[in-house]
Design an enzyme around this catalytic site. Structure first.
Site, PDB file in Angstrom:
ATOM      1  N   HIS A 221      65.395   9.085 -23.073  1.00  9.80           N
ATOM      2  CA  HIS A 221      65.970   9.917 -24.130  1.00  9.80           C
ATOM      3  C   HIS A 221      66.806   9.130 -25.126  1.00  9.80           C
ATOM      4  CE1 HIS A 221      64.482  13.054 -21.623  1.00  9.80           C
ATOM      5  NE2 HIS A 221      65.348  12.817 -20.669  1.00  9.80           N
TER       6      HIS A 221
ATOM      7  N   GLU B 247      67.790  24.513 -20.812  1.00  6.39           N
ATOM      8  CA  GLU B 247      67.024  24.533 -22.045  1.00  6.39           C
ATOM      9  C   GLU B 247      65.542  24.489 -21.704  1.00  6.39           C
ATOM     10  OE1 GLU B 247      68.856  22.723 -25.772  1.00  6.39           O
ATOM     11  OE2 GLU B 247      67.210  21.347 -25.384  1.00  6.39           O
TER      12      GLU B 247
ATOM     13  N   ARG C 293      78.119  11.936 -37.476  1.00  6.34           N
ATOM     14  CA  ARG C 293      78.490  10.548 -37.763  1.00  6.34           C
ATOM     15  C   ARG C 293      77.343   9.859 -38.482  1.00  6.34           C
ATOM     16  NH1 ARG C 293      75.013   8.301 -33.786  1.00  6.34           N
ATOM     17  NH2 ARG C 293      74.806   9.764 -32.055  1.00  6.34           N
TER      18      ARG C 293
ATOM     19  N   LYS D  74      76.781  21.059 -28.056  1.00  5.83           N
ATOM     20  CA  LYS D  74      75.378  21.478 -28.188  1.00  5.83           C
ATOM     21  C   LYS D  74      75.223  23.001 -28.173  1.00  5.83           C
ATOM     22  CE  LYS D  74      73.333  17.382 -25.995  1.00  5.83           C
ATOM     23  NZ  LYS D  74      73.116  16.506 -27.148  1.00  5.83           N
TER      24      LYS D  74
HETATM   25  P1  ADP Z   1      71.711   7.566 -32.841  1.00  4.41           P
HETATM   26  O1  ADP Z   1      71.384   9.014 -32.682  1.00  4.41           O
HETATM   27  O2  ADP Z   1      72.610   7.216 -33.975  1.00  4.41           O
HETATM   28  O3  ADP Z   1      70.528   6.719 -32.739  1.00  4.41           O
HETATM   29  P2  ADP Z   1      72.471   7.015 -30.175  1.00  4.41           P
HETATM   30  O4  ADP Z   1      72.286   8.311 -29.467  1.00  4.41           O
HETATM   31  O5  ADP Z   1      71.545   5.925 -29.895  1.00  4.41           O
HETATM   32  O6  ADP Z   1      72.638   7.284 -31.694  1.00  4.41           O
HETATM   33  O7  ADP Z   1      73.952   6.544 -29.918  1.00  4.41           O
HETATM   34  C1  ADP Z   1      74.574   5.591 -30.752  1.00  4.41           C
HETATM   35  C2  ADP Z   1      75.633   4.912 -29.964  1.00  4.41           C
HETATM   36  O8  ADP Z   1      76.636   5.827 -29.608  1.00  4.41           O
HETATM   37  C3  ADP Z   1      75.113   4.314 -28.691  1.00  4.41           C
HETATM   38  O9  ADP Z   1      75.830   3.140 -28.457  1.00  4.41           O
HETATM   39  C4  ADP Z   1      75.415   5.392 -27.676  1.00  4.41           C
HETATM   40  O10 ADP Z   1      75.576   4.845 -26.395  1.00  4.41           O
HETATM   41  C5  ADP Z   1      76.705   5.946 -28.222  1.00  4.41           C
HETATM   42  N1  ADP Z   1      76.897   7.379 -27.949  1.00  4.41           N
HETATM   43  C6  ADP Z   1      76.275   8.400 -28.546  1.00  4.41           C
HETATM   44  N2  ADP Z   1      76.761   9.572 -28.136  1.00  4.41           N
HETATM   45  C7  ADP Z   1      77.722   9.296 -27.239  1.00  4.41           C
HETATM   46  C8  ADP Z   1      78.612  10.085 -26.454  1.00  4.41           C
HETATM   47  N3  ADP Z   1      78.623  11.405 -26.498  1.00  4.41           N
HETATM   48  N4  ADP Z   1      79.466   9.450 -25.643  1.00  4.41           N
HETATM   49  C9  ADP Z   1      79.481   8.118 -25.573  1.00  4.41           C
HETATM   50  N5  ADP Z   1      78.683   7.313 -26.308  1.00  4.41           N
HETATM   51  C10 ADP Z   1      77.814   7.882 -27.122  1.00  4.41           C
HETATM   52  P1  ADP Z   2      71.549  13.350 -26.975  1.00  4.61           P
HETATM   53  O1  ADP Z   2      72.792  14.077 -27.353  1.00  4.61           O
HETATM   54  O2  ADP Z   2      71.683  12.563 -25.755  1.00  4.61           O
HETATM   55  O3  ADP Z   2      70.973  12.625 -28.149  1.00  4.61           O
HETATM   56  P2  ADP Z   2      69.481  15.363 -27.406  1.00  4.61           P
HETATM   57  O4  ADP Z   2      69.677  16.798 -27.101  1.00  4.61           O
HETATM   58  O5  ADP Z   2      69.509  14.963 -28.821  1.00  4.61           O
HETATM   59  O6  ADP Z   2      70.525  14.519 -26.576  1.00  4.61           O
HETATM   60  O7  ADP Z   2      68.101  14.907 -26.763  1.00  4.61           O
HETATM   61  C1  ADP Z   2      67.717  13.558 -26.723  1.00  4.61           C
HETATM   62  C2  ADP Z   2      66.213  13.473 -26.475  1.00  4.61           C
HETATM   63  O8  ADP Z   2      65.860  14.122 -25.239  1.00  4.61           O
HETATM   64  C3  ADP Z   2      65.352  14.162 -27.516  1.00  4.61           C
HETATM   65  O9  ADP Z   2      65.113  13.337 -28.629  1.00  4.61           O
HETATM   66  C4  ADP Z   2      64.091  14.457 -26.741  1.00  4.61           C
HETATM   67  O10 ADP Z   2      63.268  13.334 -26.617  1.00  4.61           O
HETATM   68  C5  ADP Z   2      64.638  14.809 -25.365  1.00  4.61           C
HETATM   69  N1  ADP Z   2      64.862  16.268 -25.262  1.00  4.61           N
HETATM   70  C6  ADP Z   2      66.029  16.899 -25.442  1.00  4.61           C
HETATM   71  N2  ADP Z   2      65.904  18.233 -25.269  1.00  4.61           N
HETATM   72  C7  ADP Z   2      64.597  18.449 -24.992  1.00  4.61           C
HETATM   73  C8  ADP Z   2      63.832  19.626 -24.702  1.00  4.61           C
HETATM   74  N3  ADP Z   2      64.387  20.830 -24.667  1.00  4.61           N
HETATM   75  N4  ADP Z   2      62.507  19.468 -24.437  1.00  4.61           N
HETATM   76  C9  ADP Z   2      61.950  18.244 -24.445  1.00  4.61           C
HETATM   77  N5  ADP Z   2      62.614  17.106 -24.708  1.00  4.61           N
HETATM   78  C10 ADP Z   2      63.933  17.199 -24.982  1.00  4.61           C
HETATM   79 MG    MG Z   3      70.354  13.468 -29.936  1.00  9.50          MG
END
Ligand code: ADP
Ligand code: ADP
Ligand code: MG
Length: 501
Positions: free
Chosen positions: A235, A200, A293, A116
């Site tokens: 989230h 953040e 992915r 990130k």
């Molecule tokens: P998308 O953004 O495609 O909707 P999700 O965040 O819901 O994806 O994650 C898709 C799948 O991958 C879920 O089963 C989630 O638990 C898994 N996943 C995503 N990122 C990670 C990670 N960094 N480590 C382990 N599992 C992950």
């Molecule tokens: P992940 O890798 O688990 O998908 P993300 O950084 O994509 O994590 O964040 C997942 C979700 O968390 C976002 O879709 C949003 O709803 C919330 N989120 C993440 N960062 C912020 C932020 N700086 N402020 C508010 N909500 C956030």
């Molecule tokens: Mg995300």
């Protein structure tokens, strides 16, 4: 061109990837852990090999076993699906070293964009606004304090290597900061073997809008429009749609161009998703992260564009130039996706396991089901509890929403508890109907996760009773309307644990 591909995954995504491979005339190789020996992804494969074991670590996460099966089977390429090893650069590298084509981005792309902090650097370099954040914070040093003072509270602690909604903590006050940093570091180390965390700015009411990109090996990058994923729980995405109800055509064009600029700056290859937080009122968006992915919610993009994103992944991996131009991407209508989970929405979303006694998905105009289970199959506790994805398409959003609601109403599952009734209530909610929701939507409507009132419960119970009785040839006890599979007098207690509330 490739003629045999191993799918290093299970469940609905393994089935879905095989479907495209078969239509391209490519043979498929499945792998399976012990509990999955009779799973649909094994049944539809041309060849299937056991990984021996139960836990993900010794099966779908074993780079060594997967590479060995790929070689033994004579596959030339590997599709990783999503989750598991899909974003693991060591796996992509092991494939490359074994002479296997990895159907996805390069290991270098994953290393940079899967981080990130590093990916935000790339976005900045591309001239794209990012969510304001700090560098790596090693405890509450001067750096963390300075950043916190500058942006104010609340703020978020995030794991650089985080994903799947994990490794994130909301911090309300300065007093909470040291402990939050420490706990997040510990959690990140345990979950991602990487303890780096950063701060953040917490954006108050953002919408999650992400853009699908495709990049070939010849320097051609396009975007395939956006997906709105603001219906989230902890989230994690619950429902997704495309187009986003929040974008004007001007914003849509700008966010699409920003995503392409990020992918270009990263030297990105294959399909990926650039995620943004959108401040809809201000009309501003900020780069959040990139997912290197295929995304769970990719079918909504397929539904409105008519493209097969897996087919494009395969062609790009095979070295073909992307024949699509940006102008070729012409969306039609509206699509929604609901993630069907084996979990109890009225008991804190506790995962539910057992035998799927009944699995009767709906069908009809504009419906698609991507499913990884079959009636009679076991839902085991070993893996992600997502059973299937239901996708609805219609020429307009209102019709699409209505189709989804009706399809969820007709979706009959018994044997395990599912989140279907919860999903139906979400799509029926006035805010969802209007498209006027943000990432706090579910949090602000806790009534959606409380059992509905008796009248609705009884109606739903009777619907299943009538249906189920027809199936076993016995009349339901219409007088009671009891929604309990443990009722010994019930003719349908054979269905095992189920709930339709
Ligand atoms: P998308 O953004 O495609 O909707 P999700 O965040 O819901 O994806 O994650 C898709 C799948 O991958 C879920 O089963 C989630 O638990 C898994 N996943 C995503 N990122 C990670 C990670 N960094 N480590 C382990 N599992 C992950
Ligand atoms: P992940 O890798 O688990 O998908 P993300 O950084 O994509 O994590 O964040 C997942 C979700 O968390 C976002 O879709 C949003 O709803 C919330 N989120 C993440 N960062 C912020 C932020 N700086 N402020 C508010 N909500 C956030
Ligand atoms: Mg995300």
């Amino acid at each position: 061109m490739l003629d045999k591909v191993l799918i290093a995954n299970r469940g609905e995504i393994a089935v879905r990837v095989q479907q495209t491979l078969h239509t391209m005339g490519i043979a498929t190789v499945a792998v399976y852990a012990d509990p999955d020996a009779t799973a649909p992804h094994v049944a539809v494969a041309d060849e299937a090999y056991p990984l021996h074991g139960h836990a993900a670590e010794e099966t779908y996460l074993s780079i060594e076993k997967l590479v060995r099966v790929a070689r033994d089977s004579g596959a030339q390429a590997v599709h990783p699906g999503y989750g598991f090893l899909s974003e693991n650069p060591a796996f992509a590298r092991a494939c490359r070293e074994a002479g296997l084509v990895f159907i996805g981005p390069t290991p270098e792309n994953m290393e940079v964009m899967g981080d990130k902090l590093r990916s935000k650097e790339i976005a900045r370099g591309a001239g794209v606004p990012v969510v304001p954040g700090s560098e790596v914070c090693d405890g509450v040093g001067p750096q963390a304090r300075a950043f916190a003072e500058q942006v104010g509270y609340p703020l978020l602690v995030k794991a650089a290597a985080g994903g799947g909604g994990r490794g994130m903590r909301l911090v309300q006050t300065a007093q909470e900061l040291p402990e939050a940093l420490e706990a997040a570091t510990r959690e990140a180390r345990a979950a991602f073997s990487d303890g780096r965390v950063f701060l953040e700015r917490y954006i108050a009411r953002p919408r999650h809008v992400e853009v699908q990109v495709l990049a070939d090996a010849h320097g051609h990058v396009i975007h395939v429009l956006e997906r709105e994923c603001s219906v989230q729980r902890r989230h994690q995405k619950v429902l997704e749609e495309s187009p986003s109800p929040a974008l004007t055509s001007e914003l849509r064009q700008r966010i699409g161009e920003a995503a392409v600029a990020v992918a270009r700056e990263a030297g990105y290859l294959n399909a990926g998703t650039v995620e943004f937080l959108l401040d809809a009122e201000e009309g501003r968006f900020y780069f959040l992260e990139m997912n290197t992915r295929l995304q769970v919610e990719h079918p909504v993009t397929e539904a409105i564009t008519g493209l097969d994103l897996v087919a494009w992944q395969v062609r790009i991996a095979a070295g073909e130039p992307l024949s699509l131009r940006q102008d070729d991407i012409a969306p039609l209508g509206h699509a929604l996706e609901a993630r069907i989970y084996a979990e109890d929405p009225y008991q804190g979303f506790l995962p539910s396991t057992g035998t799927l006694r009944h699995w009767r998905p709906p069908s009809g105009p504009g419906l698609r089901l991507d499913s990884g289970v079959a009636e009679g199959g076991e839902v085991s506790p070993y893996y992600d509890p997502m059973l299937a994805k239901l996708i609805a398409w219609a020429p307009d959003r209102a019709t699409c929403r209505a189709r989804m609601e009706e399809a969820l109403r007709r979706f009959i599952v018994a044997g395990v508890v599912t989140n279907i009734p919860f999903l139906r209530r979400v799509v029926a909610h006035p805010a969802f109907r209007q498209g006027a929701y943000d990432t706090r939507f579910l949090e602000e409507h806790p009534e959606l996760t409380r059992p509905p009132d008796d009248a609705e419960a009884r109606r739903a119970a009777m619907a299943l009773a009538a249906w189920s009785a027809r199936r076993v040839g016995a009349a339901p006890s219409a007088a009671t309307g009891e929604a309990s599979s443990t009722d010994r007098t019930s003719p349908w207690r054979l269905a095992g644990p189920w709930r339709v509330l």
